[in-house]
Design a protein around this motif. Sequence first.
Motif: not given
Length: 224
Positions: A18, A21-22, A210
């Motif tokens: 996560s 992803k962010s 996220e």
Amino acid sequence: MSSVKENSRKIEQMLNLSLEKSNRKRSDVQVIAVTKSVSSEQALAAIEEGYDHLAENRPEGLDLKQKELNDQRLVWHFIGNLQTRKVKKVINKIDYFHALDRLSLAEEIEKRAEKSVSCFVQVNVTGEETKSGISPNQLDDFIKSLSQYSKIKVVGLMTIAPLNASETVIRSAFVVLRKLQESIKDKALPYAPCTELSMGMSKDYTIAVEEGATFVRIGTSFFE
Ligand SMILES: *Cc1c(COP(=O)(O)O)cnc(C)c1O
């Protein structure tokens, strides 16, 4: 059989996905091990994996864990609804309070606290009637009223996502909380820096991370 050691490895893997992803880093998120339903022995297993932020939701549970674990390095969080009359039992034993949701509670904290208390204002983003928390449209006024309490420091906002909702609904609740947090932070109020976001539990912490969570509160996934 799963152990706290295996569970924490899994949690770290999920967290790192996560975070990637962010575009965030591991140090941006503080994991709180929610020990409210487990023994001190199990809590100790989490501490041994490096988790030193623990959360309890009842004064008695907090007392017992603090006595049994007896470790000055631990950072203690109080989550969940706190009856006003029980404030005096916990407020000087914790580092963070995650459930500030009414002025009567702020008043009692002001009366009982021996020093400034780092508080999260709990927000009921989705308006479920059974859930405590300030509604988003009352948040500005609520925060403004907190200026009169010298012992209350609003470090951030906290929410509990709707249970059994779709990922889309959960995610949008977290996005709303982040926008509210940013709008308060932007006011640069000395008593409400509001830099933190306490959101995400076992079922939804990946989504929360996220969307910018700085504290996630994880119980079941550690100790199941
Ligand atoms: C119990 C609790 C948690 C942890 O929930 P899990 O689903 O077990 O991870 C987090 N936040 C609050 C406010 C809680 O009451």
